[in-house]
Design a protein around this motif. Structure first.
Motif, PDB file in Angstrom:
ATOM      1  N   ASP A 455      28.462 -40.758   5.570  1.00  0.00           N
ATOM      2  CA  ASP A 455      27.389 -39.992   6.332  1.00  0.00           C
ATOM      3  C   ASP A 455      27.318 -40.948   8.165  1.00  0.00           C
ATOM      4  O   ASP A 455      27.833 -41.914   7.761  1.00  0.00           O
ATOM      5  CB  ASP A 455      25.693 -40.310   5.741  1.00  0.00           C
ATOM      6  N   ASP A 456      27.078 -40.452   9.167  1.00  0.00           N
ATOM      7  CA  ASP A 456      26.705 -41.318  10.518  1.00  0.00           C
ATOM      8  C   ASP A 456      28.369 -42.055  10.328  1.00  0.00           C
ATOM      9  O   ASP A 456      28.581 -42.950  10.920  1.00  0.00           O
ATOM     10  CB  ASP A 456      26.150 -42.131  10.267  1.00  0.00           C
ATOM     11  N   ASP A 478      29.520 -38.681  13.652  1.00  0.00           N
ATOM     12  CA  ASP A 478      28.326 -38.677  14.116  1.00  0.00           C
ATOM     13  C   ASP A 478      28.314 -38.602  15.204  1.00  0.00           C
ATOM     14  O   ASP A 478      29.092 -38.247  15.564  1.00  0.00           O
ATOM     15  CB  ASP A 478      27.911 -39.755  14.112  1.00  0.00           C
ATOM     16  N   GLU A 512      28.191 -33.555  12.555  1.00  0.00           N
ATOM     17  CA  GLU A 512      27.206 -33.551  12.870  1.00  0.00           C
ATOM     18  C   GLU A 512      26.203 -33.290  14.167  1.00  0.00           C
ATOM     19  O   GLU A 512      26.547 -34.187  15.361  1.00  0.00           O
ATOM     20  CB  GLU A 512      25.839 -34.175  11.497  1.00  0.00           C
TER      21      GLU A 512
END
Ligand code: C2E
Ligand code: MG
Ligand code: MG
Length: 553
Positions: A455-456, A478, A512
């Motif tokens: 993630d990120d 991200d 995202e």
């Protein structure tokens, strides 16, 4: 507790000293110089008073040893002084009476002096070892606490500087343990030079130092020194094959008594200031201020709210759809946590997750979310004809726990959720915390069929070498990286490279925080596999997410 112990010790030492003083008086009285003709009559037997000298001096000897054992600093000094007086007194007796009567007493006093000396020396060595950091020879955490306590007891103002090497782990990994140790020693040496006698340097953790600085300490010079000494190339070994590194350092400071009144609060506040420094830029020193103080209050409030939500089950989950970029076909959902207290109070996970991570409440949260998400979704996802992935965020605290993979296996078993439809989103911080444990957990989870997403991506500091080692399935770019792709060519090129790199690593890539159709078009052009963002769907309530699956069934 600690104060209680100290006052207990003081009482015992005082009593023993009083006993010694009484014994000294008795010694003088019993000595035949003062009362030669007196005798004690015990059971019809007459005992000249001076013959008690041996017993009196033995008692004094034992008391002195006890005092030294209890308080090897002040107590030892007092006992030493007393025994010197007794020795001289006995010597005087020998010289005056021209008899060797007081000699045994004098020998025992001399023996006591020797014993006091040896015991206190041994204690000093032991204490030094207890207070010293093995690697650098500086004071350790205990030494730091004692230094601060002594300053507080003296009621003198001082400053605590919490100092940290940002990328020590990476340096240790890349250059090896020996060079890591050398770096720690060198930094300790530089800090001692910079303190220049106006304070104490302590090494209180892996790559963390704490400085206790006097009022006369030159803070601007220290700040300048940080940039000059650690701002560039740091040579660890010269010669034909020089070894060097770039140790980014940061520091936070707090003042006694303005900011806090005890050692633990001082170090906690200095740590908060340090976190601000780490966010600002490397080689910066930031002082604790009122604003940070109110931040602590806010954090305490959030912590209370999280505890209330856990206790009262005031959490609920939302599910944000993820889509294939090219076909807009549903890939799955990311589970996002929400709070709602009966009084209508809410908090954003962006605020409460970092607080929960600091207090370890996050472990309970992660367990709760995993169990609830799988329970809520098992029926709809396992019954769906296409592969639908359910993503669940997992904090670094959980991912670096030894039995985390087993816990996931237990929840999968309990809920009946298919392992290959579960994806766990981890962040780069898991690697920073404990790379080996994270990899161990990921490997075990992958064996079970669980997917792993990073993630990120783009906000942390994972080195490419670390990234390649990671057996992940999905790279999540991200939001901050794609925010400018419409306007900035550099941003576009950068995202392009990240997508290309993800594919090289055999990962799929998702962006995202995608908010506009133009961003979707650009990401499609760049072969980004999936998209998640407000452009196509905001996080949905459970009922809406289930209805979405129902519709497609
Ligand atoms: P994240 O995992 O990166 O989640 C994505 C965040 O971006 C979510 O914020 C989501 O609502 C938001 N988002 C999605 N699309 C868009 C968009 O197009 N524009 C904008 N501005 N935002 C978008 P949220 O739900 O507030 O979560 C924030 C962070 O809190 C998450 O970031 C995650 O790190 C953490 N978090 C949320 N739920 C959980 C959870 O159940 N467990 C753990 N450990 N962390 C969680
Ligand atoms: Mg996430
Ligand atoms: Mg994210």
């Amino acid at each position: 507790m600690r104060l209680n112990k100290i006052s207990h010790k003081k009482t015992v030492v005082t009593i023993l000293m009083l006993v010694n003083v009484c014994m000294l008086v008795l010694l003088v009285l019993s000595n035949n110089l003062l009362l030669p003709e007196y005798s004690l009559v015990i059971g019809g037997m007459s005992l000249p008073v001076f013959s008690l000298n041996g017993a009196i001096q033995l008692i004094m000897f034992l008391c002195c040893i006890l005092i030294t054992l209890i308080s090897y600093k002040t107590g030892a000094r007092l006992s030493f002084g007393l025994m010197v007086i007794v020795t001289l007194y006995d010597l005087l007796g020998i010289m005056r009476t021209h008899s060797l009567g007081p000699l045994p007493g004098m020998i025992s006093a001399l023996l006591a002096i020797g014993a006091i000396f040896i015991i206190s020396k041994q204690f000093r060595v032991l204490e030094k070892e207890n207070l010293t950091d093995y690697t650098t020879g500086l004071y350790n955490m205990r030494g730091f606490l004692e230094t601060v306590d002594a300053k507080i007891a003296a009621r003198r103002p001082f400053t605590v500087i919490y100092f940290r090497i940002d990328n020590f782990r990476a340096i240790n990994d890349n250059l090896g343990y020996d060079m890591g140790t050398k770096l720690l020693k060198e930094i300790g040496r530089h800090l001692t030079e910079m303190v220049n006698g106006y304070g104490t340097v302590c090494k209180i953790g892996g790559s963390a130092y704490a400085l206790v600085a006097d009022v006369d300490f030159d803070m601007p010079a220290f700040r300048k020194g940080m940039k000059e000494r650690f701002g560039g190339k740091f040579v660890l070994e010269e010669g034909d094959f020089p070894v060097y590194c770039y140790p980014g350092v940061c520091a936070g400071s707090t003042r006694y008594p303005e900011d806090a009144l005890d050692a633990n609060s001082l170090i906690k506040y200095a740590d908060i200031a340090l976190c601000h420094a780490m966010k600002a830029h490397t080689n910066s020193l930031i002082s604790f201020n009122e604003e940070m103080g109110s931040e602590i209050l806010k954090q305490n409030e959030i912590e209370g709210l999280v505890k209330e939500c856990l206790a009262g089950d005031y959490f609920y989950l939302m599910y944000q759809p993820q889509y294939e970029t090219k076909t807009k076909q549903l890939r799955g959902f990311e589970t996002l946590l929400r709070t709602l207290l009966p009084n209508g109070k809410t908090a954003s996970p962006a605020d409460f997750i970092p607080v929960a991570e600091k207090t370890n409440l996050i472990i309970q949260i992660d367990t709760y979310v995993l169990k609830r998400a799988l329970t809520e979704m098992v029926e709809y996802i396992s019954g769906y004809e296409q592969d639908i992935t359910l993503s669940v965020n997992v904090s670094a605290n959980s991912m670096t726990r030894e039995n985390f993979a087993d816990q996931v296996a237990a929840v999968l078993k309990e809920t009946g959720f298919p392992a290959d439809r579960l994806e766990l989103e981890i962040t780069e911080y898991s690697l920073a915390e404990s790379e080996s444990m994270t990899i161990q957990n990921i490997t075990a989870l992958r064996k079970m069929g669980v997917k792993i997403a990073l993630d990120d991506f783009g906000t942390g500091y994972t080195s490419l070498a670390q990234l390649v080692k990671l057996p992940i399935n999905l790279l999540k770019i991200d939001k901050s990286l794609i925010d400018d792709i419409e306007t900035s060519e550099m941003s576009r090129d950068f995202v392009n490279v990240v997508i290309y790199m993800g594919h090289l690593m055999n990962c799929e890539v998702i962006s995202e925080g995608v908010e506009s159709q133009m961003q979707v078009d650009m990401l499609r052009e760049q072969n980004c596999d999936y998209v998640q963002g407000f452009v196509w769907d905001r996080p949905l309530y459970y009922e809406a997410a289930v209805a979405m699956l129902g519709k497609r069934k």
